[in-house]
Design a protein around this motif. Structure first.
Motif, short mmCIF file in Angstrom:
data_model
loop_
_atom_site.label_atom_id
_atom_site.label_comp_id
_atom_site.label_asym_id
_atom_site.label_seq_id
_atom_site.Cartn_x
_atom_site.Cartn_y
_atom_site.Cartn_z
N PRO A 112 0.84 -1.20 0.00
CA PRO A 112 0.00 0.00 0.00
C PRO A 112 0.87 1.25 0.00
O PRO A 112 1.98 1.24 0.57
CB PRO A 112 -0.78 -0.12 1.33
CG PRO A 112 -0.67 -1.54 1.73
CD PRO A 112 0.63 -2.04 1.18
N SER A 114 0.55 3.73 1.68
CA SER A 114 0.74 4.16 3.08
C SER A 114 2.02 3.60 3.68
O SER A 114 2.62 4.20 4.57
CB SER A 114 -0.46 3.74 3.93
OG SER A 114 -0.67 2.35 3.85
N LYS A 326 -1.24 -6.23 1.46
CA LYS A 326 -1.07 -5.67 0.12
C LYS A 326 -2.13 -4.61 -0.15
O LYS A 326 -3.13 -4.53 0.56
CB LYS A 326 -1.17 -6.77 -0.94
CG LYS A 326 -0.27 -7.98 -0.69
CD LYS A 326 1.19 -7.60 -0.72
CE LYS A 326 2.10 -8.79 -0.56
NZ LYS A 326 2.10 -9.41 0.77
N GLN A 327 -1.87 -3.79 -1.17
CA GLN A 327 -2.87 -2.81 -1.59
C GLN A 327 -4.14 -3.56 -2.02
O GLN A 327 -4.08 -4.47 -2.84
CB GLN A 327 -2.33 -1.99 -2.76
CG GLN A 327 -3.24 -0.87 -3.21
CD GLN A 327 -3.10 0.37 -2.35
OE1 GLN A 327 -2.20 0.48 -1.56
NE2 GLN A 327 -4.02 1.29 -2.52
N LYS A 328 -5.26 -3.20 -1.44
CA LYS A 328 -6.51 -3.91 -1.71
C LYS A 328 -7.29 -3.24 -2.83
O LYS A 328 -7.42 -2.02 -2.84
CB LYS A 328 -7.36 -4.00 -0.44
CG LYS A 328 -6.76 -4.90 0.63
CD LYS A 328 -7.67 -5.01 1.84
CE LYS A 328 -7.08 -5.94 2.90
NZ LYS A 328 -7.94 -6.01 4.09
N TYR A 391 -5.29 5.24 -4.17
CA TYR A 391 -4.03 4.92 -3.50
C TYR A 391 -4.23 4.58 -2.03
O TYR A 391 -3.41 3.87 -1.43
CB TYR A 391 -3.05 6.10 -3.62
CG TYR A 391 -2.51 6.32 -5.01
CD1 TYR A 391 -2.49 5.29 -5.95
CD2 TYR A 391 -2.01 7.56 -5.39
CE1 TYR A 391 -1.99 5.49 -7.22
CE2 TYR A 391 -1.50 7.77 -6.68
CZ TYR A 391 -1.50 6.73 -7.59
OH TYR A 391 -1.01 6.94 -8.84
N TYR A 392 -5.26 5.13 -1.42
CA TYR A 392 -5.57 4.88 -0.01
C TYR A 392 -7.01 4.39 0.10
O TYR A 392 -7.88 4.85 -0.66
CB TYR A 392 -5.40 6.14 0.83
CG TYR A 392 -3.99 6.67 0.88
CD1 TYR A 392 -3.09 6.21 1.84
CD2 TYR A 392 -3.54 7.62 -0.04
CE1 TYR A 392 -1.79 6.69 1.89
CE2 TYR A 392 -2.24 8.10 0.00
CZ TYR A 392 -1.38 7.63 0.97
OH TYR A 392 -0.09 8.10 1.01
#
Length: 580
Positions: A112, A114, A326-328, A391-392
């Motif tokens: 992510p 973040s 991971k980025q969801k 992105y978030y």
């Protein structure tokens, strides 16, 4: 016992990477086993020669010749097998590390955004490079050494018991003592080795920061401060390494050599206590030789503890990255048709802060409109753009793209239909063609058309190899404006439904700004355009200007309507006019 609880699962997981290479591994083990047997048969042959030939003075030339040739052949066979098993183990290790590095890199690419807000880049680079290199030693050094040492110990003990079981029992007593030493070493070395890996990553991170920021460092004469910072980290790493070396120096070779010397003294004592003829000279020779052979694998096993511990600690850091969230994205693969955006009651704060950056944001952006976000630094403009980009995660409120919840949209659809041009675009140290296509299939003819659209044709034609001219690191042979135009060229390969420009015109001259405006006018025909701008002259034609202050929307409207209000936006605009 915590270190033991962590040790075995990580070791087991690292060894799983060997499964695809089990056939080669079995062959390597057979070669190693054969080499070990050849190595151990030598002393048995010499023992037989001393007891049955030399002591009985039956020194026939043919017999001596056969013994010598056999002994030499055994040594050659041992060298041959050990050479090929070493090559094979190293091949397996390199292949395993390639797979591990791919997994680590794949995980890093799926982190992510973040994660990059709070984790130094150098720490992640260290995991991909230094930590995987430390794990490599598990496969090409630790595993074969441990296997060979265990095989040697078993074969040597078998040979000892075959020759004389009384003396073999004395030699066997050394094993539980060695196991105790290994346990003590592991217990004390694990926390120190963890620090060693951390300090090494910290040094990498500081070098990375120093090199990337060298212009600022030299400009403000900060060389000594950065040298001191790196020196402090290096000293911490040195101190931790010295602790490990001292631990090894005390617990490993000197202590084991002492134990071997004591066992050898018992052999001599036992040999002297019994009547002549009970123990033959050849057997004593064989036992003294085997004790040396037994001592070496025991020392090797204990020394490999240090390397094993480093591999486990490095593996722990690697798997922490691989296992991190991971980025969801969603599973909806329905393409965006229009590019309208609906932001409802969005409130947001970053993970490492409890302070809200955005508060109750509500905006509707129709398809193919030109929307501008303006406000002072820290007002939340870029954060809002990042949420629109996906992105978030949106924890409070909803964002809809073409009436689809952004959380439900797949990664492929988001990245195909939403693109961003940042204030400082990333330029690869590669050709202009590669920088525009970014791996996408596109003809040279189309690239030239795109370059013409973004007004870069004359620049590229002036370069030695045209579109195949190499660009310097981070595009250092391009101006800020040319980088922005190159970034827009990438967009035009496959125009998105939504395009976000984050301060894209902040660092460019007025001439380049006009070229960018012309390109944006072309893009607006098919895309919704969101522009974050400090330079308000670039957004006069916007369909809607959203004014943010401390995370809240305080004004909305067209340029003229906001001027007529004579409020916050009007003051910002007139202040910029007075400075220009």
């Amino acid at each position: 016992m915590d270190h033991l609880i962590e040790f075995w699962p990580i070791l087991k997981r690292l060894l799983v990477y060997l499964v695809p290479f089990k056939k080669q591994l079995i062959l390597a083990c057979i070669l190693l086993f054969s080499g070990s047997i050849s190595e151990v048969l030598g002393p048995i042959l010499i023992s037989y020669f001393i007891n049955n030939i030399l002591s009985k003075h039956q020194l026939y030339s043919a017999t001596i010749f056969v013994v010598i040739i056999t002994y030499i052949l055994l040594q050659i066979i041992s060298v041959f097998f050990n050479y090929f098993q070493s090559i094979l183990f190293n091949k397996i290790a390199v292949k395993v590390i390639n797979k591990l590095r791919k997994d680590v890199m794949n995980s890093a690419l799926q982190q992510p955004i973040s994660q990059f807000d709070c984790q130094p880049i150098g720490q992640m680079i260290s995991k991909v490079t230094n930590d995987t290199e430390a794990v490599k030693e598990l496969y090409d050094t630790v595993a074969p050494t441990l296997f060979k040492s265990i095989i040697l110990i078993v074969i040597v003990l078998f040979a000892m018991f075959t020759l004389e079981w009384h003396m073999a029992i004395i030699a066997l007593l050394i094993l539980p003592v060695v196991m105790t030493i290994m346990f003590i070493y592991q217990k004390h070395s694990t926390p120190i080795l963890r620090k060693v890996r951390y300090y090494l990553a910290d040094i990498n991170n500081k070098f990375n920061e120093t090199i990337n920021g060298i212009n600022v460092i030299q400009q403000f004469c900060q060389q000594n401060r950065f040298k001191k910072s790196i020196k402090n980290s290096s000293e911490l790493h040195y101190t931790a390494r010295m602790k490990i070396l001292k631990l090894e120096g005390f617990l490993l070779r000197p202590l084991l050599s002492l134990l071997s010397a004591l066992v050898l003294c018992h052999f001599i004592l036992l040999f002297s206590c019994f009547k002549v003829g009970v123990f033959e000279v050849g057997i004593l020779y064989a036992f003294i030789t085997y004790l040396g052979r037994l001592n070496e694998p025991l020392i090797a096993i204990t020394i490999q503890q240090s390397v094993l511990q480093q591999s486990i600690v490095a593996g722990e850091r690697i798997f922490n990255l691989i296992d991190s969230p991971k980025q969801k994205y969603g599973n909806n693969i329905k393409a965006l048709k229009n590019g309208n955006i609906n932001i409802k009651n969005v409130t947001f704060h970053y993970n490492n802060s409890k302070k809200y950056v955005l508060k109750n944001i509500n905006i509707y952006i129709p398809s193919k409109n030109f929307i501008a976000f303006v406000g002072h630094t820290g007002s939340g403009k870029t954060t809002l753009a990042n949420l629109i980009m996906g992105y978030y995660p949106v924890r409070n409120g909803k964002i809809y793209l073409d009436n689809q919840n952004i959380d439900s949209i797949s990664h492929s659809i988001l990245r195909k239909h939403l693109l961003m041009v940042q204030q400082d675009p990333i330029v690869l140290s590669d050709t202009i063609f590669a920088n525009i296509t970014l791996g996408r299939t596109i003809s040279e003819e189309k690239v030239w058309k795109i370059l013409d659209t973004v007004h870069l044709t004359s620049l590229v034609k002036s370069m030695p190899k045209g579109i195949y001219s190499m660009l310097g690191e981070e595009g250092n042979n391009l101006s800020a404006g040319q980088k922005q135009l190159l970034a827009l060229a990438r967009i035009l390969v496959s125009p998105p439904k939504i395009l976000v420009l984050d301060e894209a015109t902040a660092n460019i001259d007025s001439g380049t700004e006009k070229l960018i405006q012309k390109t944006l006018a072309y893009i607006r025909e098919n895309s919704t355009l969101i522009v974050i701008a400090h330079r308000l002259s670039t957004i006069i034609d916007a369909d809607l200007i959203v004014v943010l202050k401390k995370g809240k929307i305080i004004e909305c409207g067209t340029h003229q309507s906001l001027l007529n209000k004579k409020s916050f936006y009007s003051k910002m605009y007139r202040l910029q006019l007075s400075k220009s």
